[in-house]
Design a protein around this motif. Structure first.
Motif, PDB file in Angstrom:
ATOM      1  N   ASN A   1     -15.274   5.416   5.858  1.00  0.00           N
ATOM      2  CA  ASN A   1     -16.162   6.032   4.443  1.00  0.00           C
ATOM      3  C   ASN A   1     -15.240   6.115   3.441  1.00  0.00           C
ATOM      4  N   GLU A   2     -13.809   6.096   3.244  1.00  0.00           N
ATOM      5  CA  GLU A   2     -13.208   6.173   2.255  1.00  0.00           C
ATOM      6  C   GLU A   2     -12.748   4.595   1.795  1.00  0.00           C
ATOM      7  N   TRP A   3     -12.050   4.515   0.437  1.00  0.00           N
ATOM      8  CA  TRP A   3     -11.444   3.318   0.285  1.00  0.00           C
ATOM      9  C   TRP A   3     -10.202   3.307  -0.312  1.00  0.00           C
ATOM     10  N   HIS A   4      -9.534   4.428  -0.636  1.00  0.00           N
ATOM     11  CA  HIS A   4      -8.202   4.502  -0.907  1.00  0.00           C
ATOM     12  C   HIS A   4      -7.474   5.642  -0.226  1.00  0.00           C
ATOM     13  N   TRP A   5      -6.155   5.615   0.023  1.00  0.00           N
ATOM     14  CA  TRP A   5      -5.337   6.625   0.430  1.00  0.00           C
ATOM     15  C   TRP A   5      -3.859   6.571   0.081  1.00  0.00           C
ATOM     16  N   GLN A   6      -3.098   7.588  -0.193  1.00  0.00           N
ATOM     17  CA  GLN A   6      -1.730   7.462  -0.459  1.00  0.00           C
ATOM     18  C   GLN A   6      -1.070   8.660   0.492  1.00  0.00           C
ATOM     19  N   PHE A   7       0.349   7.930   0.786  1.00  0.00           N
ATOM     20  CA  PHE A   7       1.083   8.891   1.768  1.00  0.00           C
ATOM     21  C   PHE A   7       2.410   8.921   1.120  1.00  0.00           C
ATOM     22  N   GLY A   8       2.908  10.171   1.190  1.00  0.00           N
ATOM     23  CA  GLY A   8       4.614   9.945   0.892  1.00  0.00           C
ATOM     24  C   GLY A   8       5.027   9.778   2.000  1.00  0.00           C
ATOM     25  N   VAL A   9       6.251   8.927   1.734  1.00  0.00           N
ATOM     26  CA  VAL A   9       7.202   8.763   2.730  1.00  0.00           C
ATOM     27  C   VAL A   9       8.550   8.651   2.286  1.00  0.00           C
ATOM     28  N   ALA A  10       9.480   9.379   2.870  1.00  0.00           N
ATOM     29  CA  ALA A  10      10.871   9.325   2.380  1.00  0.00           C
ATOM     30  C   ALA A  10      10.791   9.490   0.920  1.00  0.00           C
ATOM     31  N   LYS A  11      11.458   8.478   0.024  1.00  0.00           N
ATOM     32  CA  LYS A  11      11.367   8.622  -1.205  1.00  0.00           C
ATOM     33  C   LYS A  11      10.563   7.879  -2.030  1.00  0.00           C
TER      34      LYS A  11
ATOM     35  N   LEU B   1      -2.307  -2.595   3.318  1.00  0.00           N
ATOM     36  CA  LEU B   1      -1.110  -1.430   3.234  1.00  0.00           C
ATOM     37  C   LEU B   1      -0.139  -2.189   2.367  1.00  0.00           C
ATOM     38  N   SER B   2       0.414  -1.233   1.339  1.00  0.00           N
ATOM     39  CA  SER B   2       1.663  -1.514   0.459  1.00  0.00           C
ATOM     40  C   SER B   2       2.525  -0.601   0.287  1.00  0.00           C
ATOM     41  N   GLN B   3       3.675  -0.857   0.056  1.00  0.00           N
ATOM     42  CA  GLN B   3       4.686   0.272  -0.152  1.00  0.00           C
ATOM     43  C   GLN B   3       5.905  -0.534  -1.333  1.00  0.00           C
ATOM     44  N   PRO B   4       5.770   0.105  -2.437  1.00  0.00           N
ATOM     45  CA  PRO B   4       6.438  -0.444  -3.576  1.00  0.00           C
ATOM     46  C   PRO B   4       7.873  -0.346  -3.323  1.00  0.00           C
ATOM     47  N   SER B   5       8.521  -1.419  -3.734  1.00  0.00           N
ATOM     48  CA  SER B   5       9.971  -1.400  -3.573  1.00  0.00           C
ATOM     49  C   SER B   5      10.727  -0.102  -4.029  1.00  0.00           C
ATOM     50  N   GLN B   6      11.756   0.414  -3.030  1.00  0.00           N
ATOM     51  CA  GLN B   6      12.366   1.729  -3.443  1.00  0.00           C
ATOM     52  C   GLN B   6      13.783   1.411  -3.962  1.00  0.00           C
ATOM     53  N   ALA B   7      14.344   0.128  -4.133  1.00  0.00           N
ATOM     54  CA  ALA B   7      15.398  -0.230  -4.776  1.00  0.00           C
ATOM     55  C   ALA B   7      15.530  -1.440  -5.416  1.00  0.00           C
TER      56      ALA B   7
END
Length: 144
Positions: A26-36, A55-61
């Protein structure tokens, strides 16, 4: 090729996704906080029996690439399988080795195992950022 192992990974990934995204149909977007950082999930396509998500995770460094994969979720078969990783599509279940693309013999199985590790990490350490007032910590919410 270990078809039963691949299927077991896909079934386990479906179960993890259902815990992480209980309203996946039923939903189209989600966000999860993980580490930094954060992990973003968006539905690319929704049909009665399947949902395709990214699923995507922006670069952290600096210098490290961001992570991105597309997953086909089959609700009737209760499986979730990686169909694209880092923009590369058509991942075959088995490759000859060596090959021109330098893929592992069991590339598809390894990507599905990586998806399982990624989802498990989010379940253990993530917070749902969709609900700003009460960010849900998955580990704590299961203990209640």
């Amino acid at each position: 090729m270990d078809l039963s192992g691949l299927l077991a990974d896909c079934e386990a990934n479906y179960a993890r996704l259902c815990r992480l995204l209980p309203n996946i149909k039923n939903e189209w977007h989600w966000q999860f906080g993980v580490a930094k950082g954060e992990m973003r999930v968006k539905a690319l396509d929704q049909a009665p029996y399947t949902t395709t998500i990214e699923l995507s995770q922006p670069s952290q460094a600096a210098g490290l690439p961001s992570q991105s994969m597309q997953v086909r979720v089959c609700h009737d078969a209760r499986v979730a399988e990686v169909i694209a990783y880092q923009g590369q599509r058509r991942i075959r279940p088995k490759y000859d080795y060596p090959n021109a693309e330098m893929r592992h013999r069991d590339e598809q199985r390894q990507l599905n195992q990586f998806l399982g590790e990624w989802l498990s990490y989010c379940l253990e350490n993530g917070r749902n950022l969709n609900y700003s007032k009460d960010c849900v910590n998955f580990k704590q919410s299961e203990q209640v």
